[in-house]
Design an enzyme around this catalytic site. Structure first.
Site, short mmCIF file in Angstrom:
data_model
loop_
_atom_site.label_atom_id
_atom_site.label_comp_id
_atom_site.label_asym_id
_atom_site.label_seq_id
_atom_site.Cartn_x
_atom_site.Cartn_y
_atom_site.Cartn_z
N ASP A 7 -12.05 34.27 8.56
CA ASP A 7 -13.13 34.79 7.73
C ASP A 7 -13.87 33.57 7.16
O ASP A 7 -13.33 32.46 7.17
CB ASP A 7 -12.49 35.64 6.62
CG ASP A 7 -13.48 36.09 5.59
OD1 ASP A 7 -14.50 36.69 5.97
OD2 ASP A 7 -13.24 35.83 4.39
N LEU A 8 -15.08 33.76 6.69
CA LEU A 8 -15.85 32.60 6.19
C LEU A 8 -15.77 32.50 4.66
O LEU A 8 -15.10 31.62 4.12
CB LEU A 8 -17.31 32.73 6.66
CG LEU A 8 -18.25 31.62 6.22
CD1 LEU A 8 -17.84 30.27 6.79
CD2 LEU A 8 -19.68 31.95 6.66
N ASP A 9 -16.44 33.45 4.00
CA ASP A 9 -16.53 33.39 2.54
C ASP A 9 -15.15 33.62 1.91
O ASP A 9 -14.54 34.66 2.13
CB ASP A 9 -17.50 34.46 2.03
CG ASP A 9 -18.92 34.22 2.54
OD1 ASP A 9 -19.26 33.05 2.77
OD2 ASP A 9 -19.67 35.18 2.68
N THR A 15 -18.25 30.96 -1.25
CA THR A 15 -19.65 31.36 -1.46
C THR A 15 -19.75 32.57 -2.39
O THR A 15 -20.86 32.96 -2.75
CB THR A 15 -20.32 31.72 -0.12
OG1 THR A 15 -19.43 32.56 0.59
CG2 THR A 15 -20.63 30.49 0.70
N LYS A 43 -16.27 41.49 -2.01
CA LYS A 43 -15.88 40.44 -1.05
C LYS A 43 -15.62 41.05 0.32
O LYS A 43 -14.88 42.04 0.44
CB LYS A 43 -14.62 39.71 -1.54
CG LYS A 43 -14.92 38.75 -2.66
CD LYS A 43 -13.69 37.96 -3.06
CE LYS A 43 -14.05 36.91 -4.09
NZ LYS A 43 -12.87 36.19 -4.56
N SER A 112 -16.74 37.00 10.41
CA SER A 112 -17.31 37.14 9.06
C SER A 112 -18.30 38.27 8.98
O SER A 112 -19.00 38.57 9.96
CB SER A 112 -18.02 35.82 8.68
OG SER A 112 -18.80 35.99 7.53
N ALA A 113 -18.39 38.89 7.80
CA ALA A 113 -19.40 39.93 7.57
C ALA A 113 -20.78 39.33 7.31
O ALA A 113 -21.79 40.03 7.35
CB ALA A 113 -18.98 40.77 6.36
N LYS A 143 -16.36 45.54 7.90
CA LYS A 143 -14.95 45.58 7.52
C LYS A 143 -14.81 46.68 6.45
O LYS A 143 -15.72 46.78 5.61
CB LYS A 143 -14.52 44.23 6.91
CG LYS A 143 -14.64 43.04 7.85
CD LYS A 143 -14.43 41.73 7.09
CE LYS A 143 -14.71 40.53 7.96
NZ LYS A 143 -14.61 39.24 7.24
N GLU A 167 -7.82 35.81 5.97
CA GLU A 167 -8.76 36.62 5.19
C GLU A 167 -8.49 36.53 3.69
O GLU A 167 -7.34 36.40 3.28
CB GLU A 167 -8.59 38.10 5.58
CG GLU A 167 -9.68 38.68 6.44
CD GLU A 167 -11.04 38.81 5.74
OE1 GLU A 167 -11.11 38.63 4.50
OE2 GLU A 167 -12.02 39.06 6.44
N ASP A 168 -9.56 36.63 2.89
CA ASP A 168 -9.38 36.61 1.43
C ASP A 168 -9.67 37.96 0.79
O ASP A 168 -9.54 38.09 -0.42
CB ASP A 168 -10.31 35.57 0.80
CG ASP A 168 -11.76 36.03 0.81
OD1 ASP A 168 -12.22 36.48 1.89
OD2 ASP A 168 -12.41 35.99 -0.24
P1 B16 Z 1 -24.60 37.91 3.85
P2 B16 Z 1 -17.03 37.19 4.69
C1 B16 Z 1 -19.01 38.37 3.31
O1 B16 Z 1 -18.48 37.29 4.02
C2 B16 Z 1 -18.96 38.13 1.80
O2 B16 Z 1 -17.61 38.07 1.37
C3 B16 Z 1 -19.65 39.27 1.11
O3 B16 Z 1 -19.64 39.07 -0.29
C4 B16 Z 1 -21.11 39.32 1.61
O4 B16 Z 1 -21.80 40.42 1.02
C5 B16 Z 1 -21.09 39.50 3.12
O5 B16 Z 1 -20.38 38.42 3.71
C6 B16 Z 1 -22.50 39.50 3.70
O6 B16 Z 1 -23.06 38.24 3.54
O7 B16 Z 1 -25.42 38.49 2.75
O8 B16 Z 1 -24.64 36.41 3.92
O9 B16 Z 1 -24.93 38.55 5.18
O10 B16 Z 1 -16.07 37.11 3.56
O11 B16 Z 1 -16.84 38.38 5.60
O12 B16 Z 1 -17.13 35.88 5.45
MG MG Z 2 -14.16 36.65 2.77
#
Ligand code: B16
Ligand code: MG
Length: 214
Positions: A7-9, A15, A43, A112-113, A143, A167-168
């Site tokens: 996962d990224l964030d 972030t 998240k 990542s989302a 997710k 994953e977090d």
């Molecule tokens: P964006 P992850 C998610 O990333 C974030 O945790 C979540 O807070 C955010 O709304 C989502 O990405 C979408 O991000 O606005 O940059 O498309 O944890 O799945 O890496």
């Molecule tokens: Mg995350």
């Protein structure tokens, strides 16, 4: 061949604080104050699904056009905040683990989302460590649906049962489990305590543990 999907964030870079500031500023215009606890539950949740949740907390209904406008403004605010992001924001232990994977034939994917996933990997200068990138631009289901991780496994050419997901977020651990993958919960939040293994940060992960996974 084994594979790790990151996962990224919250796993590679923190972030969440930037997402929080951006959402806060946007929804203040609607007269709603987003709490830290509410932000925690966003998240891993996609941008549009996050807005829908916030609007339901705020008891507010908007037209599709108004929602699209807010999503654009939120992302502009977020992008402005991450414009100066660099390698120094990579979370502790991440570079070491990516380097280990590269040297030991462990395939690596992003799952990542975020629709800003590719951009963020570029800013962190770690794109070359990834054999596949699946982010919010490649999936139709957010997710906890397993789509993002199944697409990651497919892009790497490995079976889901050979993948380990880092994953977090609760939604992310649930997605990985639904994909039939092993899970490593990162960050120490109680929401990811149902992962197969849990660590606060990657510096706690030993080479022996990585070998046992791969
Ligand atoms: P964006 P992850 C998610 O990333 C974030 O945790 C979540 O807070 C955010 O709304 C989502 O990405 C979408 O991000 O606005 O940059 O498309 O944890 O799945 O890496
Ligand atoms: Mg995350």
């Amino acid at each position: 061949m084994k594979a790790f999907i990151f996962d990224l964030d919250g796993v590679i870079v923190d972030t969440a604080k930037y997402h929080f500031q951006a959402w806060k500023r946007i929804v203040e215009k609607l007269g709603f104050t987003l709490s830290h606890t509410q932000n925690e539950s966003l998240k891993g949740v996609s941008r549009i699904a996050s807005l829908d949740r916030i609007l339901s907390w705020a008891n507010t209904t908007l037209t599709e056009e108004e929602k699209q406008q807010l999503l654009v403004e939120k992302n502009e605010d977020y992008l402005a905040q991450i414009s100066t992001m660099g390698q120094d924001e990579i979370l502790p232990g991440v570079l070491e683990l990516l380097t280990y994977c590269q040297s030991n034939s462990i395939l690596v994917a992003l799952g990542s989302a975020s629709k800003n996933g590719t951009l963020i990997l570029e800013k962190l200068e770690i794109t070359s460590f990834f054999n596949a990138i699946v982010d919010g631009n490649h999936v139709s289901k957010s997710k906890p649906d397993p789509e993002v991780f199944l697409k990651g496994a497919h892009a790497l050419g490995v079976a889901p049962s050979d993948c380990v997901v880092f994953e977090d977020a609760a939604a992310g651990v649930d997605a990985a489990r639904a994909a039939g993958m092993r899970t490593v919960g990162m960050g120490g939040a109680k929401e990811v305590a149902h992962a197969d293994f849990c660590f606060h940060q990657m510096t706690e992960i030993s080479t022996e543990f990585i070998r046992s996974l791969a």
